[in-house]
Write an enzyme that holds these catalytic residues in place. Structure first.
Site, PDB file in Angstrom:
ATOM      1  N   LYS A 345       2.686  -1.906   8.032  1.00 28.83           N
ATOM      2  CA  LYS A 345       1.241  -2.094   7.808  1.00 28.83           C
ATOM      3  C   LYS A 345       0.736  -3.485   8.162  1.00 28.83           C
ATOM      4  CE  LYS A 345       1.935  -3.435   2.972  1.00 28.83           C
ATOM      5  NZ  LYS A 345       1.584  -3.172   1.567  1.00 28.83           N
ATOM      6  N   LYS A 387      -8.135   0.512   8.523  1.00 32.00           N
ATOM      7  CA  LYS A 387      -7.877  -0.073   9.848  1.00 32.00           C
ATOM      8  C   LYS A 387      -7.738   0.999  10.937  1.00 32.00           C
ATOM      9  CE  LYS A 387      -5.801  -4.282   7.987  1.00 32.00           C
ATOM     10  NZ  LYS A 387      -6.260  -4.023   6.609  1.00 32.00           N
TER      11      LYS A 387
END
Length: 578
Positions: A345, A387
């Site tokens: 991540k 995102k």
């Protein structure tokens, strides 16, 4: 407790001996002295038993008040009443004994023991106990007394209480008059306040307002009462940036979550990570039948397994990229619910390791989805991210590809959903642990850009909403958690500096990192739909031929220009190298 037990012993011995002397004009007959210690130990044992029953040894002397005197009187009445019954039953063993001695001893013992405890409070309030912090209690709550009785919190001595409830103004708690919140500044100055304990749960805006007032008055030691969800007990904790900035959803439906989780076999990938470990805790709390915790990190897997410490937990040390190993786990345990939290991540790291990011995030997700379908899992939950919305970096784009696969794969009887949310406060690699470290080292705090903003939510609440969204999903949805208003990272840094009490920490701007956005989004377009819960919405579906997507993913692994291929799969991908 030892202090009072020893002095109660000495005072009780003194009071009984003095009672004998007064009864016999200081000439005690020898036959009355023969059984003196037997009488003493019987009375003292009974007395201490009642003191323990009334929790008199758990009351801090700084809180000694009329309430405790009442308990001491009642304990004495019951103790000496019971002794009289014992004496009647065992008259031969306890004789000789003049009954007037018991009355005199009752009075002496009551006075001596009360004065002992009262003297301790007098010493503190006279200023000789300077090591204790003069503490202001915000919020008139009786529970504060029990918390401050804990030896861990003995440094804090309440000298004033304020509340904004007009009904409580001028009432008394712990022998302290409750004052108006409007008097906070004068109380802090006149009472030489060194610490503040916030004893009630205030709305976030009100809590921020209280913090700013205290910060302006140079109060750095600010605590609040925290209720532990696992035991429902209360403890003191430092007020934190999470308390000030976290978004608290008001529509958590724990009954719905429990009905979804209870008695199910649940597989959690990335179970040792920030999100995976909290989901593991929640699943145990909501009554999962069996928890298959899968993680490739030995350390993380060990930590969460040791923490949960339950025979329903089965640790599996595997990577989601190895299909054959992963399939053996699905075949063996046949999970009913699969929660996929395993992913790389960190944006800059994935930018530097594109193939690893694609392999772990996309192939790992594809493996987990395919096996969930093959082995008939009831539900598959993909943990996604803000995102993935109009991504500007490889990490976000890989998660968007995962969303596309989850929405378009032929799922048979498996309901496949995705849950998208922003940053969680305090997760590994987030700005909060980084800022804390920088503050401890004397600064400066590094912020990439003065205008950069992010959404934030507490990890437990985000994970509860994930489970809640999963419980209502029917397959193909991307659920979006309401993260509240975005927070400026520079404001977050300033709050953390204020909380630290260090006023000389500087903030430096170092520029956006590769692939980093100024603003994150949660929706690709505005065609989202409401659910029965205000905190959860559903994004519209993006159609993508699954055969073509599989072909594109295979090509992505083999091609040289992976950025170009990612842009082909996710047209809205706008790679920002900065």
């Amino acid at each position: 407790m030892i202090f009072f037990l020893v002095f109660d012993f000495l005072l009780s011995l003194t009071s009984l001996y003095l009672s004998y002397n007064l009864r016999f004009n200081f000439e005690i007959p020898s036959d009355f002295l023969n059984n003196f210690f037997i009488i003493f130990f019987v009375i003292f044992f009974i007395k201490v038993s009642f003191f323990i029953y009334f929790k008199l040894y758990r009351t801090a002397w700084r809180f000694f008040s009329l309430y405790e005197i009442k308990k001491i009187i009642l304990a004495h009445i019951l103790s000496y009443g019971l002794f009289i019954i014992v004496f009647i039953l065992f008259r031969e063993e306890l004789s000789p004994l003049a009954r007037s001695i018991i009355i005199i001893d009752f009075m002496f013992s009551l006075v001596f023991i009360s004065l002992l405890r009262l003297s301790k409070r007098i010493i503190i309030e006279s200023g000789k106990g300077s090591k204790y912090k003069n503490t202001l209690i915000i919020g008139a709550d009786n529970s504060i007394k029990n918390i401050l009785n804990d030896s861990k919190n003995i440094d804090y001595t309440p000298v004033a209480i304020i509340d904004d409830n007009k009904i409580l103004i001028n009432s008394y708690i712990m022998n302290l008059k409750v004052s108006s919140f409007e008097d906070i500044e004068s109380i802090i100055k006149t009472k030489s306040i060194e610490a503040v304990i916030i004893s009630k749960d205030y709305e976030q805006n009100r809590l921020i307002n209280i913090f700013e007032i205290l910060n302006n008055l140079n109060i750095n030691d600010i605590k609040k009462i925290n209720t532990l969800s696992s035991t429902n007990t209360k403890e003191l904790k430092d007020i934190s940036v999470e308390d000030l900035l976290a978004r608290h959803p008001k529509d958590l439906d724990k009954e719905k979550i429990e009905s979804f989780i209870k008695n199910k076999v649940i597989l959690i990938t990335g179970a040792g990570g920030s999100i995976g470990s909290e989901i593991s805790r929640q699943c145990k709390l909501f009554g999962a039948k069996k928890l298959i915790l899968l993680d490739h990190s030995e350390y993380n897997l060990y930590n969460i397994t040791e923490e949960l410490n339950d025979n329903i937990v089965i640790p599996v040390m595997q990577t989601v990229r190895n299909l054959s190993f992963l399939e053996s786990t699905f075949e063996k345990y046949k999970p009913q619910i699969v929660i996929h939290a395993a992913a790389y991540k960190h944006v800059p790291l994935v930018e530097e390791n594109i193939l690893e990011g694609i392999s772990n995030n996309i192939i790992g997700t594809k493996n987990c989805i395919d096996l969930s379908v093959k082995y008939g899992a009831e539900k598959f939950v993909l943990i996604s991210t803000d995102k993935a919305v109009r991504p500007t970096n490889v990490m976000g784009t890989t998660k968007r590809v995962c969303e596309l696969y989850a929405q378009n794969v032929k799922s048979k009887n498996t309901e496949i959903i995705s849950v998208r949310f922003g940053n969680v406060l305090g997760s590994s690699g987030s700005v909060i642990p980084k800022f804390k470290s920088q503050i401890q080292n004397g600064g400066p705090i590094t912020v990439t850009h003065p205008d950069i903003t992010r959404y934030f939510m507490l990890i437990p609440e985000a994970c509860e909403l994930v489970l809640q969204a999963a419980s209502i999903g029917k397959g193909g949805e991307i659920f979006i958690l309401d993260m509240g208003e975005p927070i400026k990272i520079v404001d977050l840094a300033k709050k953390m500096i204020d909380l630290s009490g260090k006023k000389d920490i500087e903030i430096e701007f170092c520029g956006l990192r590769p692939g980093e956005k100024l603003y994150e989004e949660l929706l690709i377009n505005d065609s989202d739909m409401k659910t029965q819960y205000e905190s959860i919405t559903v994004a519209s579906k993006t159609e993508y031929n699954i055969d073509k997507l599989n072909s594109d993913i295979e090509e992505l692994l083999l091609c040289k220009d992976k950025i170009a291929k990612l842009k082909e799969i996710v047209p809205e991908f706008n790679h920002q190298l900065n």
